[in-house]
Write a protein that holds these residues in place. Structure first.
Motif, PDB file in Angstrom:
ATOM      1  N   LYS A 342      -4.495  65.334  65.778  1.00 21.75           N
ATOM      2  CA  LYS A 342      -4.438  65.503  64.319  1.00 21.75           C
ATOM      3  C   LYS A 342      -5.818  65.334  63.670  1.00 21.75           C
ATOM      4  O   LYS A 342      -6.120  65.976  62.684  1.00 21.75           O
ATOM      5  N   CYS A 343      -6.646  64.423  64.197  1.00 24.85           N
ATOM      6  CA  CYS A 343      -7.959  64.250  63.557  1.00 24.85           C
ATOM      7  C   CYS A 343      -9.097  64.553  64.532  1.00 24.85           C
ATOM      8  O   CYS A 343      -9.002  64.299  65.734  1.00 24.85           O
ATOM      9  N   THR A 344     -10.192  65.097  63.987  1.00 25.50           N
ATOM     10  CA  THR A 344     -11.267  65.658  64.804  1.00 25.50           C
ATOM     11  C   THR A 344     -11.990  64.633  65.691  1.00 25.50           C
ATOM     12  O   THR A 344     -12.210  64.898  66.865  1.00 25.50           O
ATOM     13  N   PRO A 345     -12.395  63.472  65.168  1.00 25.19           N
ATOM     14  CA  PRO A 345     -13.173  62.565  66.038  1.00 25.19           C
ATOM     15  C   PRO A 345     -12.418  62.210  67.316  1.00 25.19           C
ATOM     16  O   PRO A 345     -13.015  62.144  68.390  1.00 25.19           O
ATOM     17  N   CYS A 346     -11.119  62.005  67.204  1.00 28.36           N
ATOM     18  CA  CYS A 346     -10.338  61.635  68.386  1.00 28.36           C
ATOM     19  C   CYS A 346     -10.097  62.857  69.265  1.00 28.36           C
ATOM     20  O   CYS A 346     -10.357  62.828  70.466  1.00 28.36           O
ATOM     21  N   ARG A 347      -9.651  63.951  68.664  1.00 27.16           N
ATOM     22  CA  ARG A 347      -9.323  65.149  69.466  1.00 27.16           C
ATOM     23  C   ARG A 347     -10.551  65.634  70.234  1.00 27.16           C
ATOM     24  O   ARG A 347     -10.510  65.861  71.441  1.00 27.16           O
ATOM     25  N   LEU A 385      -7.672  58.603  62.257  1.00 28.47           N
ATOM     26  CA  LEU A 385      -6.478  58.343  61.450  1.00 28.47           C
ATOM     27  C   LEU A 385      -5.690  57.157  61.995  1.00 28.47           C
ATOM     28  O   LEU A 385      -5.084  56.390  61.252  1.00 28.47           O
ATOM     29  N   CYS A 386      -5.663  57.012  63.297  1.00 27.52           N
ATOM     30  CA  CYS A 386      -4.989  55.848  63.888  1.00 27.52           C
ATOM     31  C   CYS A 386      -5.914  55.241  64.929  1.00 27.52           C
ATOM     32  O   CYS A 386      -7.055  55.666  65.085  1.00 27.52           O
ATOM     33  N   VAL A 387      -5.434  54.275  65.664  1.00 27.36           N
ATOM     34  CA  VAL A 387      -6.337  53.537  66.562  1.00 27.36           C
ATOM     35  C   VAL A 387      -6.494  54.175  67.939  1.00 27.36           C
ATOM     36  O   VAL A 387      -7.210  53.646  68.775  1.00 27.36           O
TER      37      VAL A 387
HETATM   38 FE1  SF4 Z   1      -3.948  61.694  66.575  1.00 28.46          FE
HETATM   39 FE2  SF4 Z   1      -4.516  59.127  66.202  1.00 28.46          FE
HETATM   40 FE3  SF4 Z   1      -6.045  60.592  67.821  1.00 28.46          FE
HETATM   41 FE4  SF4 Z   1      -6.142  61.013  65.223  1.00 28.46          FE
HETATM   42  S1  SF4 Z   1      -6.738  59.105  66.277  1.00 28.46           S
HETATM   43  S2  SF4 Z   1      -5.955  62.607  66.826  1.00 28.46           S
HETATM   44  S3  SF4 Z   1      -4.051  60.618  64.620  1.00 28.46           S
HETATM   45  S4  SF4 Z   1      -3.892  60.107  68.136  1.00 28.46           S
END
Ligand code: SF4
Length: 440
Positions: A342-347, A385-387
């Motif tokens: 869902k969010c770029t830094p994590c993906r 967005l999340c941890v």
């Molecule tokens: Fe999804 Fe959370 Fe990773 Fe964002 S940080 S891409 S919300 S799992």
């Protein structure tokens, strides 16, 4: 080791049945709670100082107190998704003592004035879900669940819901979306679940171990519970110890004891002839510590001061037989796979990290790649967005910081291997573009 509260009777034959649970004093805490007012029960929970055992460590009583009063639809959700690698304590609690969880849920719901509750259990926990189904039926039959519980006027329904095995559904808002029948994507916070959670209603979400601790608190009183452990990390905690130890398993400890006592004293330390290279104190999301940190007290604050976290309370030990690159690769691939995207830094960040680690393995990396990887991790932390993004970036960042020379040696070794292959000459490859013999 102090008295145990959750695991004291855990190996009692038949504890999963209502009859044996009652013989061991089960549901007497609920009777005690129902004899008091919801506010008095809530005060006991607050006095206990019990901090959430799922990872975030937020005080349970305080969280319950955030729920608005009144007759609106409110919910209690038990997070039984337990998907953090290395964590298997909730599994044992649900499998061997399901009524302890159910009793804790009824008491917590009474304190928060909630009448609808759910247990969200991870899909892989088939046996535990079956055990819980039977226990829930027994509890309903005996009047511990349903309408007018034990004649108190309080009612509570419990729905057991099986997840489908996604790590992200252990994140509380992803779990709520999944429970509502949607794709399990984390929600932007605020609003927090206490204000707007399941079906937009105020929702109290707690982990299995947290709720299973509630009957013990009602039995002994919040103030007595708070005497266990240390000032800001009260009570006992079930710790899952795995990896390179001689006696892996779940151990209940009083918070604040030296970590060495858990890893060596209880779990037997690494196999003979091996030394600890690093250990994760709180599941695979926690920054790694080394053998130098073994005397750090095992509690929330001390772990934070040492640069890591208590997290889910799962210690994973890695000994000197395992290359740090292997550990980093396994971890990064897990989080890359589990990222919801869902969010770029994590993906993107989890994907880039895997690719950079693969460059090390294949001999294409230079030491500069370590700096780039550390920078990617830094930019993930706090920007997701999340941890989940942080859950990969923090341990990988800590490995680069603490084991840089080992990574550099691996970079050199892999490059040297490639050069040897080149020096030996490449096997001749047929030129498929060349015209066939005799062609014009
Ligand atoms: Fe999804 Fe959370 Fe990773 Fe964002 S940080 S891409 S919300 S799992």
């Amino acid at each position: 080791m102090s008295d145990t509260l959750l695991l004291r009777d855990i190996d009692e034959p038949g504890l999963r049945t209502l009859a044996v649970y009652e013989q061991r004093g089960g549901y007497s805490a609920l009777r005690r709670a129902l004899a008091a007012s919801p506010q008095e029960v809530l005060s006991e929970l607050e006095a206990s100082g019990l901090r959430g055992r799922g990872g975030a460590g937020f005080q349970m009583g305080k969280k319950a107190s955030f729920l608005p009063h009144g007759s609106m639809e409110k919910y209690l959700v038990c997070n039984a998704d337990e998907s953090e690698p290395g964590t298997f304590k909730d599994r044992e609690l649900m499998q061997k003592s399901p009524h302890m969880l159910i009793e804790g849920m009824v008491i917590a719901a009474y304190a928060a004035e909630v009448h609808s509750s759910f247990i969200y259990i991870r899909g892989e926990y088939v046996l535990q879900a079956d055990v819980l189904e039977v226990a829930l039926a027994e509890a309903r039959e005996a009047g511990y669940l349903g309408e007018d519980i034990l004649g108190s006027g309080h009612s509570l329904s419990v729905v057991l819901h099986r997840g489908a095995g996604a790590y992200i559904c252990g994140e509380e808002t992803g779990l709520l979306d999944s429970l509502e029948g949607k794709r399990g994507n984390p929600r932007l916070k605020p609003p927090f679940p206490a204000n707007q959670g399941l079906y937009q209603g105020p929702t109290l979400i707690n982990n299995v171990e947290t709720l299973a601790t509630v009957p013990a608190i009602m039995q002994m009183g919040g103030a007595e519970f708070a005497k266990l452990g240390v000032e800001t990390s009260t009570g006992t905690k079930v710790v899952s110890v795995s990896g390179h130890v001689q006696r892996p398993g779940n151990y209940e400890i009083e918070l604040g004891i030296p970590s060495r006592e858990i890893i060596y004293g209880l779990a037997g330390g690494p196999p003979q002839g091996h030394a600890i290279k690093c250990w994760f104190p709180g599941g695979s999301s926690a920054p790694v510590l080394t053998a130098e940190d073994l005397d750090v007290p095992y509690d929330f604050e001390s772990m934070a001061k040492a640069g890591s976290m208590l997290g889910s309370g799962a210690i994973i030990v890695v000994d000197d037989s395992t290359p740090i690159l292997t550990v980093a690769m396994k971890l990064a691939r897990f989080y890359e796979h589990e990222s919801c995207g869902k969010c770029t830094p994590c993906r993107e960040g989890t994907n880039w990290t895997v690719k950079m680690l693969e460059r090390i393995e294949s001999g294409e990396a230079t030491p500069m790649d370590l700096d780039i990887m550390a920078s990617v991790c830094e930019h993930i932390i706090g920007n997701c967005l999340c941890v989940l993004g942080d859950a990969m970036a923090m341990p990988i960042g800590s490995m680069i910081e603490k084991f840089r020379s080992e990574f550099e040696a691996e970079i050199e070794a892999a490059r040297a291997r490639n050069e040897q292959v080149l020096a030996a000459g490449r096997p001749s490859v047929p030129n498929v573009l060349a015209p066939p013999p005799g062609a014009g």
